[in-house]
Scaffold this motif. Structure first.
Motif, PDB file in Angstrom:
ATOM      1  N   LEU A 146       0.831  -1.209   0.000  1.00 29.86           N
ATOM      2  CA  LEU A 146       0.000   0.000   0.000  1.00 29.86           C
ATOM      3  C   LEU A 146       0.863   1.257   0.000  1.00 29.86           C
ATOM      4  O   LEU A 146       0.616   2.200  -0.760  1.00 29.86           O
ATOM      5  N   HIS A 147       1.912   1.262   0.823  1.00 33.41           N
ATOM      6  CA  HIS A 147       2.766   2.443   0.952  1.00 33.41           C
ATOM      7  C   HIS A 147       3.494   2.761  -0.355  1.00 33.41           C
ATOM      8  O   HIS A 147       3.566   3.926  -0.783  1.00 33.41           O
ATOM      9  N   ALA A 148       4.046   1.720  -0.983  1.00 31.65           N
ATOM     10  CA  ALA A 148       4.779   1.927  -2.232  1.00 31.65           C
ATOM     11  C   ALA A 148       3.883   2.527  -3.318  1.00 31.65           C
ATOM     12  O   ALA A 148       4.345   3.315  -4.156  1.00 31.65           O
ATOM     13  N   SER A 149       2.605   2.165  -3.295  1.00 30.02           N
ATOM     14  CA  SER A 149       1.659   2.703  -4.281  1.00 30.02           C
ATOM     15  C   SER A 149       1.201   4.111  -3.916  1.00 30.02           C
ATOM     16  O   SER A 149       1.084   4.989  -4.779  1.00 30.02           O
ATOM     17  N   LEU A 150       0.944   4.359  -2.634  1.00 29.69           N
ATOM     18  CA  LEU A 150       0.412   5.653  -2.212  1.00 29.69           C
ATOM     19  C   LEU A 150       1.398   6.793  -2.404  1.00 29.69           C
ATOM     20  O   LEU A 150       0.992   7.923  -2.707  1.00 29.69           O
ATOM     21  N   VAL A 151       2.689   6.529  -2.238  1.00 30.25           N
ATOM     22  CA  VAL A 151       3.667   7.621  -2.403  1.00 30.25           C
ATOM     23  C   VAL A 151       3.689   8.125  -3.845  1.00 30.25           C
ATOM     24  O   VAL A 151       4.001   9.293  -4.093  1.00 30.25           O
ATOM     25  N   THR A 152       3.343   7.263  -4.792  1.00 32.29           N
ATOM     26  CA  THR A 152       3.306   7.706  -6.188  1.00 32.29           C
ATOM     27  C   THR A 152       2.089   8.583  -6.454  1.00 32.29           C
ATOM     28  O   THR A 152       2.077   9.354  -7.416  1.00 32.29           O
ATOM     29  N   GLU A 153       1.052   8.458  -5.608  1.00 33.25           N
ATOM     30  CA  GLU A 153      -0.129   9.314  -5.726  1.00 33.25           C
ATOM     31  C   GLU A 153       0.128  10.676  -5.078  1.00 33.25           C
ATOM     32  O   GLU A 153      -0.427  11.689  -5.506  1.00 33.25           O
ATOM     33  N   ALA A 212      -5.741  -1.486  -0.308  1.00 35.97           N
ATOM     34  CA  ALA A 212      -4.470  -2.204  -0.434  1.00 35.97           C
ATOM     35  C   ALA A 212      -4.617  -3.428  -1.325  1.00 35.97           C
ATOM     36  O   ALA A 212      -3.759  -3.709  -2.167  1.00 35.97           O
ATOM     37  N   ALA A 213      -5.708  -4.176  -1.145  1.00 38.08           N
ATOM     38  CA  ALA A 213      -5.940  -5.367  -1.966  1.00 38.08           C
ATOM     39  C   ALA A 213      -6.020  -5.003  -3.444  1.00 38.08           C
ATOM     40  O   ALA A 213      -5.469  -5.706  -4.306  1.00 38.08           O
ATOM     41  N   ALA A 214      -6.684  -3.893  -3.742  1.00 40.90           N
ATOM     42  CA  ALA A 214      -6.823  -3.464  -5.140  1.00 40.90           C
ATOM     43  C   ALA A 214      -5.470  -3.076  -5.736  1.00 40.90           C
ATOM     44  O   ALA A 214      -5.165  -3.406  -6.887  1.00 40.90           O
ATOM     45  N   TYR A 215      -4.643  -2.395  -4.958  1.00 34.87           N
ATOM     46  CA  TYR A 215      -3.309  -2.021  -5.433  1.00 34.87           C
ATOM     47  C   TYR A 215      -2.449  -3.267  -5.701  1.00 34.87           C
ATOM     48  O   TYR A 215      -1.683  -3.311  -6.671  1.00 34.87           O
ATOM     49  N   VAL A 216      -2.561  -4.263  -4.823  1.00 40.53           N
ATOM     50  CA  VAL A 216      -1.774  -5.487  -4.997  1.00 40.53           C
ATOM     51  C   VAL A 216      -2.186  -6.228  -6.262  1.00 40.53           C
ATOM     52  O   VAL A 216      -1.342  -6.664  -7.060  1.00 40.53           O
ATOM     53  N   VAL A 217      -3.487  -6.398  -6.467  1.00 41.29           N
ATOM     54  CA  VAL A 217      -3.984  -7.079  -7.671  1.00 41.29           C
ATOM     55  C   VAL A 217      -3.562  -6.307  -8.911  1.00 41.29           C
ATOM     56  O   VAL A 217      -3.135  -6.891  -9.922  1.00 41.29           O
ATOM     57  N   GLN A 218      -3.670  -4.983  -8.866  1.00 37.79           N
ATOM     58  CA  GLN A 218      -3.268  -4.140  -9.993  1.00 37.79           C
ATOM     59  C   GLN A 218      -1.808  -4.379 -10.363  1.00 37.79           C
ATOM     60  O   GLN A 218      -1.468  -4.536 -11.541  1.00 37.79           O
TER      61      GLN A 218
END
Length: 407
Positions: free
Chosen positions: A211-218, A299-305
């Motif tokens: 989740l963190h790795a994805s959120l920092v890009t947002e 978080a689940a959605a980011y992982v699947v993505q």
């Protein structure tokens, strides 16, 4: 950030994610059963969370991709890649579905602790209206898909929850010397190993790394914002850790009494500060449940993505369908009155056992020069992260051996 002390950003969402009803239940069990003696496990968890989440945020900022996608791209062997994707998907998606039922039920428990109970009978089944209402509220916030709005809502909830639990801990008038001593002196009381693993598993949550790795890009543009991201992570995780420690301290004040949930904790604290106990605990638990009910499906959605190589778009239908499914499962099992406590505890212990695997991937990626360039782990970061890995591996191994009566 306008101020280096401002509490805002992905770090707060990470704190919101790990302080859920499962954390509350585990910390209550730790305090009520072992007093202050397991505070050291929470301090260790806070340090480990900061180290691992910083690596995840760094990978996200430098690559501009989520952790799942980075891992997928760096594994060249097709079979190993497939097995890794299946491991990550099963651990994060299925685990988050189990967590979601507990998150919503925990928030409902907070409402009921305040004294508001509302159920209806449909076809012989007793449905809790609050489960449906909280689920719908989480869905609305997620559907809007605006990162800044989501961040502001969770910042408010986390601060509200923090104040509720910190005030509760202060009112119990704990022994400060005993708290400091047990915070930095490891001990393993009889029958405590499961609780220690659960404390680690409920704080250093594997899905938070993704989740963190994805959120920092947002939130930010790239590696030039790394120093801000680090400050954000440190402040938010420490705040979250203090909330967890406050819950342990609260429960330790009534050590020896039968405590099965937060409502029991509120009743047990009534001699300390009267009828207001249920409001402090209730409000804190509602906030804890709602924040986790939002972040777990996200978080689940980011992982699947990342695992399936989808486009990076939180408003896409595929992305939304993942979090909708996770949220629906949580609403269904919560509203039907299933007791999520055992499932949550199992998920936390499983997280504690699974963590060395996910952390191993993370350390491996954080040392890939061709991917991160000058932003790979420094020597001291590797020493610290490997030490943390060895500790969580050792604790998890001890749990497995204990399950087979080897130790």
């Amino acid at each position: 950030m306008k101020s280096k002390y401002k509490i805002s950003g992905p770090g707060v969402l990470i704190a919101a994610a790990f302080i859920g009803p499962g954390t509350v239940a585990t910390c209550i069990d730790a305090g009520a059963s072992f007093g202050f003696t397991l505070l050291w496990a929470m301090v260790l968890s806070i340090i480990a969370t900061i180290v691992l989440q910083e690596m995840a945020a760094r990978i996200g900022l430098v690559t501009n991709n989520g952790l799942a996608k980075v891992i997928r791209s760096q594994i060249t062997n097709p079979l190993v890649r497939l097995l890794s994707i299946l491991l990550i998907l099963s651990a994060i998606v299925i685990g988050n579905a189990a967590y979601e039922a507990g998150n919503i039920s925990g928030s409902v428990l907070g409402v009921e602790a305040i004294g508001i109970i509302s159920t209806i009978d449909v076809g012989g089944l007793s449905l809790n209206i609050w489960s449906i209402g909280i689920g719908i509220l989480a869905a609305i916030i997620l559907y809007i898909g605006n990162y800044k709005m989501l961040e502001r809502i969770l910042v408010g909830l986390v601060l509200f929850m923090s104040v509720a639990f910190l005030i509760t801990a202060i009112v119990t008038k704990p022994d400060i010397v005993a708290i400091l001593k047990n915070s930095f002196t490891p001990s393993f009381p009889d029958e405590s190993i499961l609780t220690i693993v659960a404390l680690i598993g409920t704080t250093v949550v594997p899905y938070n790394l993704f989740l963190h790795a994805s959120l920092v890009t947002e939130k930010w543009g790239g590696p030039e914002d790394l120093s801000i991201a680090r400050k954000d992570t440190i402040v938010a995780v420490i705040l979250g850790g203090l909330v967890s420690m406050s819950i342990i301290i609260c429960a330790a004040a009534i050590q020896g009494q039968e405590i099965s949930n937060a409502a029991d904790l509120a009743k047990s604290l009534e001699p300390l500060f009267g009828e207001y106990a249920r409001y402090f605990i209730g409000v804190g638990l509602v906030a804890a449940g709602l924040t986790s009910a939002i972040t777990a499906p996200l978080a689940a959605a980011y992982v699947v993505q990342g695992c399936l190589g989808w486009e990076k778009n939180i408003k896409s239908m595929r992305f939304r369908w993942v979090w909708v499914i996770i949220l629906l499962l949580g609403i269904i099992f919560s509203s039907l009155g299933y007791r999520p406590g055992d499932v949550i505890l199992f998920a936390q212990v499983a997280n504690g056992v699974l963590l060395p695997i996910i952390a191993g991937y993370l350390i491996w990626i954080a040392n890939k020069k061709q991917l991160l360039g000058a932003y790979t782990n420094k020597t001291w970061q590797n020493i610290l992260s490997v030490a943390i890995w060895l500790i969580v591996f050792g604790v998890g191994l001890r749990l497995i051996l204990k399950a087979f009566n080897v130790v």
